[in-house]
Design a protein around this motif. Sequence first.
Motif, PDB file in Angstrom:
ATOM      1  N   LEU A   6       0.828  -1.209   0.000  1.00  0.00           N
ATOM      2  CA  LEU A   6       0.000   0.000   0.000  1.00  0.00           C
ATOM      3  C   LEU A   6       0.860   1.256   0.000  1.00  0.00           C
ATOM      4  O   LEU A   6       0.540   2.236  -0.677  1.00  0.00           O
ATOM      5  CB  LEU A   6      -0.921   0.013   1.224  1.00  0.00           C
ATOM      6  CG  LEU A   6      -2.164  -0.847   1.166  1.00  0.00           C
ATOM      7  CD1 LEU A   6      -2.907  -0.790   2.490  1.00  0.00           C
ATOM      8  CD2 LEU A   6      -3.071  -0.407   0.043  1.00  0.00           C
ATOM      9  N   GLY A  65       0.204   3.153  -3.363  1.00  0.00           N
ATOM     10  CA  GLY A  65      -0.742   4.223  -3.093  1.00  0.00           C
ATOM     11  C   GLY A  65      -2.160   3.793  -3.417  1.00  0.00           C
ATOM     12  O   GLY A  65      -2.497   2.615  -3.414  1.00  0.00           O
ATOM     13  N   SER A  66      -2.996   4.753  -3.739  1.00  0.00           N
ATOM     14  CA  SER A  66      -4.396   4.473  -4.045  1.00  0.00           C
ATOM     15  C   SER A  66      -4.511   3.757  -5.384  1.00  0.00           C
ATOM     16  O   SER A  66      -3.805   4.073  -6.331  1.00  0.00           O
ATOM     17  CB  SER A  66      -5.187   5.780  -4.091  1.00  0.00           C
ATOM     18  OG  SER A  66      -6.538   5.518  -4.371  1.00  0.00           O
ATOM     19  N   GLU A 107      -7.140   3.752  -7.326  1.00  0.00           N
ATOM     20  CA  GLU A 107      -8.186   4.319  -8.165  1.00  0.00           C
ATOM     21  C   GLU A 107      -7.597   4.757  -9.504  1.00  0.00           C
ATOM     22  O   GLU A 107      -6.384   4.896  -9.660  1.00  0.00           O
ATOM     23  CB  GLU A 107      -8.817   5.514  -7.465  1.00  0.00           C
ATOM     24  CG  GLU A 107      -9.610   5.105  -6.228  1.00  0.00           C
ATOM     25  CD  GLU A 107     -10.369   6.266  -5.644  1.00  0.00           C
ATOM     26  OE1 GLU A 107     -10.558   7.271  -6.348  1.00  0.00           O
ATOM     27  OE2 GLU A 107     -10.772   6.152  -4.491  1.00  0.00           O
ATOM     28  N   PRO A 134      -6.459   9.068  -8.803  1.00  0.00           N
ATOM     29  CA  PRO A 134      -6.524   9.455  -7.385  1.00  0.00           C
ATOM     30  C   PRO A 134      -6.008  10.881  -7.165  1.00  0.00           C
ATOM     31  O   PRO A 134      -5.135  11.366  -7.886  1.00  0.00           O
ATOM     32  CB  PRO A 134      -5.607   8.447  -6.709  1.00  0.00           C
ATOM     33  CG  PRO A 134      -4.635   8.061  -7.764  1.00  0.00           C
ATOM     34  CD  PRO A 134      -5.390   8.116  -9.056  1.00  0.00           C
ATOM     35  N   GLN A 163      -6.067  11.411  -1.419  1.00  0.00           N
ATOM     36  CA  GLN A 163      -6.314   9.970  -1.376  1.00  0.00           C
ATOM     37  C   GLN A 163      -4.997   9.193  -1.303  1.00  0.00           C
ATOM     38  O   GLN A 163      -4.881   8.228  -0.559  1.00  0.00           O
ATOM     39  CB  GLN A 163      -7.115   9.520  -2.605  1.00  0.00           C
ATOM     40  CG  GLN A 163      -8.547   9.983  -2.606  1.00  0.00           C
ATOM     41  CD  GLN A 163      -9.229   9.738  -3.934  1.00  0.00           C
ATOM     42  OE1 GLN A 163      -8.590   9.734  -4.979  1.00  0.00           O
ATOM     43  NE2 GLN A 163     -10.542   9.539  -3.889  1.00  0.00           N
ATOM     44  N   GLN A 164      -4.009   9.629  -2.084  1.00  0.00           N
ATOM     45  CA  GLN A 164      -2.704   8.971  -2.055  1.00  0.00           C
ATOM     46  C   GLN A 164      -2.092   9.068  -0.653  1.00  0.00           C
ATOM     47  O   GLN A 164      -1.536   8.108  -0.145  1.00  0.00           O
ATOM     48  CB  GLN A 164      -1.755   9.618  -3.065  1.00  0.00           C
ATOM     49  CG  GLN A 164      -2.117   9.375  -4.496  1.00  0.00           C
ATOM     50  CD  GLN A 164      -1.805   7.968  -4.935  1.00  0.00           C
ATOM     51  OE1 GLN A 164      -2.518   7.030  -4.598  1.00  0.00           O
ATOM     52  NE2 GLN A 164      -0.745   7.819  -5.684  1.00  0.00           N
ATOM     53  N   LYS A 199      -3.640   9.460   2.244  1.00  0.00           N
ATOM     54  CA  LYS A 199      -4.376   8.635   3.199  1.00  0.00           C
ATOM     55  C   LYS A 199      -3.999   7.161   3.081  1.00  0.00           C
ATOM     56  O   LYS A 199      -3.832   6.468   4.079  1.00  0.00           O
ATOM     57  CB  LYS A 199      -5.886   8.792   2.999  1.00  0.00           C
ATOM     58  CG  LYS A 199      -6.428  10.109   3.464  1.00  0.00           C
ATOM     59  CD  LYS A 199      -7.929  10.189   3.211  1.00  0.00           C
ATOM     60  CE  LYS A 199      -8.491  11.521   3.613  1.00  0.00           C
ATOM     61  NZ  LYS A 199      -9.936  11.621   3.351  1.00  0.00           N
ATOM     62  N   VAL A 200      -3.857   6.681   1.863  1.00  0.00           N
ATOM     63  CA  VAL A 200      -3.510   5.276   1.654  1.00  0.00           C
ATOM     64  C   VAL A 200      -2.092   5.008   2.129  1.00  0.00           C
ATOM     65  O   VAL A 200      -1.813   3.969   2.738  1.00  0.00           O
ATOM     66  CB  VAL A 200      -3.688   4.891   0.170  1.00  0.00           C
ATOM     67  CG1 VAL A 200      -3.132   3.513  -0.109  1.00  0.00           C
ATOM     68  CG2 VAL A 200      -5.153   4.949  -0.211  1.00  0.00           C
ATOM     69  N   ARG A 201      -1.190   5.935   1.896  1.00  0.00           N
ATOM     70  CA  ARG A 201       0.191   5.739   2.358  1.00  0.00           C
ATOM     71  C   ARG A 201       0.265   5.760   3.879  1.00  0.00           C
ATOM     72  O   ARG A 201       1.021   4.992   4.472  1.00  0.00           O
ATOM     73  CB  ARG A 201       1.093   6.795   1.743  1.00  0.00           C
ATOM     74  CG  ARG A 201       1.231   6.561   0.255  1.00  0.00           C
ATOM     75  CD  ARG A 201       2.576   6.986  -0.277  1.00  0.00           C
ATOM     76  NE  ARG A 201       2.750   6.450  -1.616  1.00  0.00           N
ATOM     77  CZ  ARG A 201       2.601   7.141  -2.724  1.00  0.00           C
ATOM     78  NH1 ARG A 201       2.279   8.419  -2.661  1.00  0.00           N
ATOM     79  NH2 ARG A 201       2.790   6.576  -3.903  1.00  0.00           N
TER      80      ARG A 201
END
Length: 71
Positions: A24, A28-29, A31, A34, A38-39, A41-43
């Motif tokens: 993750l 990253g995201s 999607e 993204p 969003q990137q 938050k995923v990181r």
Amino acid sequence: MSNKMITYVFYILTIAVILIGIVLSINGSLEMFPTDEQQGKVRIAGMVLVGLGFVGGVTAMIFKNRKKSGI
């Protein structure tokens, strides 16, 4: 199930959590387009997973060594 088997399953789960967190953090995201938010938050979630995996692994090692020493 024996205690040894439970320990091995726990180790496998912690390794899986660490690997998922690393994937993750790198990817990253997932999607199509993204946003930077969003990137980020995923990181952050990936780093949290890696941290939880390490905490779980260290906890398992402490309990395993504690059991061997008879404390």
